[in-house]
Scaffold this active site. Structure first.
Site, PDB file in Angstrom:
ATOM      1  CG  ASP A 186      47.529  15.365  26.302  1.00 12.03           C
ATOM      2  OD1 ASP A 186      47.377  14.408  27.102  1.00 12.03           O
ATOM      3  OD2 ASP A 186      48.581  16.025  26.227  1.00 12.03           O
ATOM      4  CD  GLU A 187      46.935  17.581  30.596  1.00 12.74           C
ATOM      5  OE1 GLU A 187      46.342  17.052  31.573  1.00 12.74           O
ATOM      6  OE2 GLU A 187      48.150  17.849  30.602  1.00 12.74           O
TER       7      GLU A 187
END
Ligand code: ADP
Ligand code: ZN
Length: 185
Positions: A88-89
């Site tokens: 994620d991110e």
């Protein structure tokens, strides 16, 4: 005719803040776990908006994640048994992640990478444009524009301090459509 499907690919989930990227990533992770696959989840250590060792959506959906400070640390934590690697991110990760992702996908791993495609100036964010080009599957999500209610593909920064990276949630950013989005001059 029998077509042999070889495993291993890159999926990218992108869009502005609040578009549901983390929710979608968590949904795919949960389904892989239901299918009894070995899943590893990573996130950059600097994204600590809700939880240091979990990925969390703005709607408070969560999944455990290994926080890593860079791609070298991520490579060290990789489990050779992992069938699915979720990140994620990913816009906050360094370029060293690109060959790692390629190697995983080449060797049968389903890699799912979520992150911002644009920064708050509407420019391509970090390694994301490269990942988008290399992915087999791209999901581009939209939020709701907080000014006009249209679909929003951009993230408006509400606080004009700091550089490209200012980690924060609702108070520092707002989803905006192209027309309502403003960049500092
Ligand atoms: P992302 O990872 O893309 O930032 P999240 O999955 O964390 O998105 O959060 C998505 C959730 O954010 C939505 O389900 C909704 O509850 C909430 N939300 C808050 N503001 C907005 C907005 N402007 N548009 C759409 N959803 C929003
Ligand atoms: Zn708008």
């Amino acid at each position: 005719m029998f077509v042999h499907q070889r495993q291993g690919s890159l999926e990218v989930i992108c869009g502005p803040m609040f578009s549901g990227k983390s929710e979608e990533l968590i949904r795919r992770i949960k389904r892989a776990i239901i299918a009894k696959q070995k899943v590893q989840v990573f996130k950059p250590a600097l994204d600590d908006r809700y939880d240091v060792s979990a990925i969390a959506s703005h709607s408070q959906r969560k999944h455990d994640a290994i926080p890593v400070k860079d791609s070298v640390e991520l490579a060290r934590h990789l489990d050779p048994e992992a069938q699915v690697v979720a990140l994620d991110e990913v816009q906050f990760m360094d370029e060293g992640l690109i060959p790692i992702i390629e190697d995983l996908a080449d060797h049968g791993v389903r890699v799912i990478a979520g992150g911002l495609d644009q920064d708050s100036n509407g420019e391509p964010f970090g390694i994301m444009p490269i990942l988008l080009a290399k992915a087999e599957y791209v999901t581009k999500l939209q939020a709701i524009c907080m000014v006009c209610g249209a679909l929003a593909g951009r993230t408006q920064r509400m606080v004009q301090t700091g550089g490209q990276v200012l980690v924060g949630a609702a108070e520092a950013y707002e989803a905006r459509c192209r027309h309502c989005h403003e960049t500092p001059h």
